[in-house]
Design an enzyme around this catalytic site. Sequence first.
Site, PDB file in Angstrom:
ATOM      1  N   GLY A  41       0.795  -1.224   0.000  1.00  0.00           N
ATOM      2  CA  GLY A  41       0.000   0.000   0.000  1.00  0.00           C
ATOM      3  C   GLY A  41       0.826   1.271   0.000  1.00  0.00           C
ATOM      4  CG  MET A  53      -5.709   8.308  -4.754  1.00  0.00           C
ATOM      5  SD  MET A  53      -4.948   7.140  -3.587  1.00  0.00           S
ATOM      6  CE  MET A  53      -3.424   6.735  -4.446  1.00  0.00           C
ATOM      7  CB  SER A  72     -11.609   7.486  -2.682  1.00  0.00           C
ATOM      8  OG  SER A  72     -11.716   8.359  -3.789  1.00  0.00           O
ATOM      9  CG  PHE A  73      -9.412   2.276  -6.392  1.00  0.00           C
ATOM     10  CD1 PHE A  73      -8.218   1.567  -6.300  1.00  0.00           C
ATOM     11  CD2 PHE A  73     -10.121   2.218  -7.585  1.00  0.00           C
ATOM     12  CE1 PHE A  73      -7.748   0.826  -7.377  1.00  0.00           C
ATOM     13  CE2 PHE A  73      -9.654   1.482  -8.663  1.00  0.00           C
ATOM     14  CZ  PHE A  73      -8.465   0.784  -8.562  1.00  0.00           C
ATOM     15  NE  ARG A 117      -3.092  -6.051 -10.020  1.00  0.00           N
ATOM     16  CZ  ARG A 117      -3.576  -6.844  -9.061  1.00  0.00           C
ATOM     17  NH1 ARG A 117      -3.414  -6.535  -7.792  1.00  0.00           N
ATOM     18  NH2 ARG A 117      -4.235  -7.944  -9.360  1.00  0.00           N
ATOM     19  CE  LYS A 118      -9.334  -7.458  -9.452  1.00  0.00           C
ATOM     20  NZ  LYS A 118      -9.722  -8.888  -9.317  1.00  0.00           N
ATOM     21  CD1 TRP A 165      -4.919   5.226  -0.690  1.00  0.00           C
ATOM     22  CD2 TRP A 165      -4.752   3.545   0.780  1.00  0.00           C
ATOM     23  NE1 TRP A 165      -6.030   5.278   0.131  1.00  0.00           N
ATOM     24  CE2 TRP A 165      -5.951   4.254   1.035  1.00  0.00           C
ATOM     25  CE3 TRP A 165      -4.440   2.437   1.564  1.00  0.00           C
ATOM     26  CZ2 TRP A 165      -6.825   3.896   2.058  1.00  0.00           C
ATOM     27  CZ3 TRP A 165      -5.315   2.086   2.576  1.00  0.00           C
ATOM     28  CH2 TRP A 165      -6.493   2.795   2.817  1.00  0.00           C
ATOM     29  CG  HIS A 172       9.837  -0.849  -0.790  1.00  0.00           C
ATOM     30  ND1 HIS A 172       8.583  -0.631  -0.272  1.00  0.00           N
ATOM     31  CD2 HIS A 172       9.755  -0.534  -2.110  1.00  0.00           C
ATOM     32  CE1 HIS A 172       7.787  -0.182  -1.241  1.00  0.00           C
ATOM     33  NE2 HIS A 172       8.469  -0.107  -2.351  1.00  0.00           N
ATOM     34  NE  ARG A 208      -2.517  -5.300   0.525  1.00  0.00           N
ATOM     35  CZ  ARG A 208      -2.650  -5.045  -0.785  1.00  0.00           C
ATOM     36  NH1 ARG A 208      -1.621  -4.552  -1.466  1.00  0.00           N
ATOM     37  NH2 ARG A 208      -3.795  -5.280  -1.407  1.00  0.00           N
TER      38      ARG A 208
END
Length: 309
Positions: free
Chosen positions: A57, A250, A246-247, A272-273, A60, A127, A149
């Site tokens: 994520g 964005m 929000s998806f 993606r989802k 986001w 990361h 996650r």
Amino acid sequence: MDKLDEETMARVMKKCYFMRPDLVMPGIMEKNNVLTNVKTMKVRDDDVYLVTYPKAGTNWACEILDAMLNIDNLEVLKTRSLFEKIPILEFGPSIHPDLVEDGIEHLPSNVKAVIDPMPSPRRIPTHLLPEYMPEEWHQKKPKTIVCDRNPKDCLISLLGWHRSTRFLSPLEWNELFEAYMQGLTVYGPYPDFTKAWAKYENEPWLMWIRYEDLRLNPKESFRKVAEFLGKDLTAEQIDQVIHVTSFDYMKKAMETVKDRDIFLNKKGVWQRKGVVGNWKEAFTISQNETFNKHYKEGMKGYEHLMYDC
């Protein structure tokens, strides 16, 4: 568990390299850059670091933090280039021969080209394992958020990344699954990453959050993040942050972002989802059992951070 054949192994490792014998890294970052520019980077007291395992994520969460830090001027979010939106600490320069071969233009170190010039407060995603973080990060201990996650959803999202980006080789699901089980996916196994960062989980300057909480209970979760950042946001402002991150919002906003397609192939997409539990559509019963055993063994001693998956 099947060993990867020679041809598949070559595709798994194409565009990647070993940072050390047991740690695979994407060629979009360069080892010497991490050991020099990243390590010696000047850390500001008001920096906010976002730590995520790949595909947990990151994009986001960056938008969420950016919205909270710029709550009085949300329009500025629309002016950010791709590199300003997602200034991954360790990325660049792109000199890996496989990237050059595939036509990815030379990109400078994000530290020098993007992060150093950024106005404060900076939110900096990474990361990296703690051992590769800037020396001044260890000394100054700026606010740091670890966004966790479900590792199975991370792996499914990584599959999409392999299929969408030009800086990773396209792989089929079974190939990626076997690569992960053998420790050959980028940034290493999920348990190793989680345990390395768990060392700091109780520090007052670090917040440990879950992607799933942000998705399923955004008002309460966003409020806690805002409090950690020292932002006293009203209920109305929290709703504003939820709206602009929000998806659908964005996805539409990304269509006008400068340089948005620089890393994508012809079929690639940025969003993606983003759903919770998407792994169930891909894992076979056997793969699920194998993964669970590997996960349980890898997280031994850190069961309090495990997902019930």
